[in-house]
Design a protein around this motif. Sequence first.
Motif, PDB file in Angstrom:
ATOM      1  N   ASP A 180       0.839  -1.196   0.000  1.00  0.00           N
ATOM      2  CA  ASP A 180       0.000   0.000   0.000  1.00  0.00           C
ATOM      3  C   ASP A 180       0.876   1.250   0.000  1.00  0.00           C
ATOM      4  OD1 ASP A 180       1.018   0.103   2.540  1.00  0.00           O
ATOM      5  OD2 ASP A 180      -0.896  -0.107   3.566  1.00  0.00           O
ATOM      6  N   ASP A 181       0.288   2.398   0.318  1.00  0.00           N
ATOM      7  CA  ASP A 181       1.024   3.660   0.228  1.00  0.00           C
ATOM      8  C   ASP A 181       2.081   3.810   1.305  1.00  0.00           C
ATOM      9  OD1 ASP A 181      -1.208   3.754   2.029  1.00  0.00           O
ATOM     10  OD2 ASP A 181      -0.873   5.898   2.240  1.00  0.00           O
ATOM     11  N   GLN A 182       2.040   2.954   2.351  1.00  0.00           N
ATOM     12  CA  GLN A 182       3.030   3.016   3.414  1.00  0.00           C
ATOM     13  C   GLN A 182       4.027   1.867   3.354  1.00  0.00           C
ATOM     14  OE1 GLN A 182       1.300   3.607   7.294  1.00  0.00           O
ATOM     15  NE2 GLN A 182      -0.351   4.890   6.493  1.00  0.00           N
ATOM     16  N   GLY A 183       3.980   1.081   2.307  1.00  0.00           N
ATOM     17  CA  GLY A 183       4.897  -0.036   2.165  1.00  0.00           C
ATOM     18  C   GLY A 183       4.474  -1.290   2.899  1.00  0.00           C
ATOM     19  N   ARG A 184       3.234  -1.354   3.345  1.00  0.00           N
ATOM     20  CA  ARG A 184       2.752  -2.541   4.048  1.00  0.00           C
ATOM     21  C   ARG A 184       2.369  -3.631   3.059  1.00  0.00           C
ATOM     22  NH1 ARG A 184      -1.531   0.338   8.082  1.00  0.00           N
ATOM     23  NH2 ARG A 184      -2.300   0.982   6.038  1.00  0.00           N
ATOM     24  N   ASP A 185       2.711  -4.853   3.380  1.00  0.00           N
ATOM     25  CA  ASP A 185       2.399  -5.996   2.541  1.00  0.00           C
ATOM     26  C   ASP A 185       0.888  -6.226   2.550  1.00  0.00           C
ATOM     27  OD1 ASP A 185       2.684  -8.357   1.015  1.00  0.00           O
ATOM     28  OD2 ASP A 185       2.671  -9.557   2.840  1.00  0.00           O
ATOM     29  N   ILE A 186       0.263  -6.238   1.368  1.00  0.00           N
ATOM     30  CA  ILE A 186      -1.187  -6.384   1.267  1.00  0.00           C
ATOM     31  C   ILE A 186      -1.643  -7.746   1.773  1.00  0.00           C
ATOM     32  CG2 ILE A 186      -3.139  -6.473  -0.326  1.00  0.00           C
ATOM     33  CD1 ILE A 186      -2.147  -3.686   0.106  1.00  0.00           C
ATOM     34  N   LEU A 187      -0.908  -8.808   1.421  1.00  0.00           N
ATOM     35  CA  LEU A 187      -1.294 -10.154   1.845  1.00  0.00           C
ATOM     36  C   LEU A 187      -1.306 -10.258   3.367  1.00  0.00           C
ATOM     37  CD1 LEU A 187      -1.952 -13.093   1.206  1.00  0.00           C
ATOM     38  CD2 LEU A 187       0.502 -13.544   1.028  1.00  0.00           C
ATOM     39  N   SER A 188      -0.285  -9.735   4.011  1.00  0.00           N
ATOM     40  CA  SER A 188      -0.233  -9.772   5.473  1.00  0.00           C
ATOM     41  C   SER A 188      -1.320  -8.900   6.077  1.00  0.00           C
ATOM     42  CB  SER A 188       1.142  -9.305   5.957  1.00  0.00           C
ATOM     43  OG  SER A 188       2.176 -10.110   5.420  1.00  0.00           O
TER      44      SER A 188
END
Length: 304
Positions: free
Chosen positions: A79-87
């Motif tokens: 996402d826009d903050q670098g968070r893994d979408i799957l997690s």
Amino acid sequence: MTTTVLQRFFDGDVWYSFRTSPVAIGAAVIAFVCIFCAAFAGYVAPHNPFDLATLELGDARLPPAWMDEGSTKYLLGTDDQGRDILSALMYGARISLFVGLASVVLSMVVGVGLGLLSGFVGGKTDAFIMRLCDVMLSFPAILVALLIDGVGRALFPNAHDSLAFTVLILSIAVTKWVDYARTVRGSTMVERNKEYVQAARVIGVSSLRIMRRHVLPNVLGPVLVLATIQVAQAIIIEATLSFLGVGVPPTSPSLGTLIRIGNDFLFSGEWWITIFPGAMLVLIALSVNLLGDWLRDALNPRLR
């Protein structure tokens, strides 16, 4: 004793109906995978998307791994903050399932209790409870949930996350207990005139014991079906409230919060930020609804 109960279950009509229904088996597999990944997100998820120390802003808005510029480190992108979408899906689904299950259990306890009391006692008690149900049914469920959740946050603006979850669960439960009360009331009014209830009254068994030990087990079939279907409805209501910004706290985003965050980037090309949380929500709701439909048919003796 346990072996006998299990043997009776596996030899019964419900298990036979399940293992001969491809739709029920498929829905159960999908629901189990979603629930397992949500419950054990801390062990299954490849990353902890809400641990600020592990976030890398340089990896923000990466597409899924099968697209150009994608990375196998983030299978469904970031996402826009670098968070893994799957997690994020696994952690978000855990919150959505917890709120949905807790609200359904609470509404079921309240609704079944009031429905038993209304149908068994009758008279003014029945009239009062049913008029209360009519008042609740005259308001849309989302509107009531929004009102209660908004009032709770206005009264406790600096509340901790646990209190925010409590307010959200209560707001959903208040809108759902009516269905249980009306269903149980109708079944109880049929059961209270049967011979076994009359016999229990003749030998001096108290009304409370009759309701708890004799009537309640015979009205639980429709309740279980209704509870299964309402789990999906409660999850969708929670996602709706979170999408509108009055659901779970931003520090513990659910699927609805993830969809709302991704909606800001939908028209800029980063479709995966909102599409995958939406697909996860649809999968959970659809699988639970299909299981509820199967259970309704399996417990209906007219369809056997």
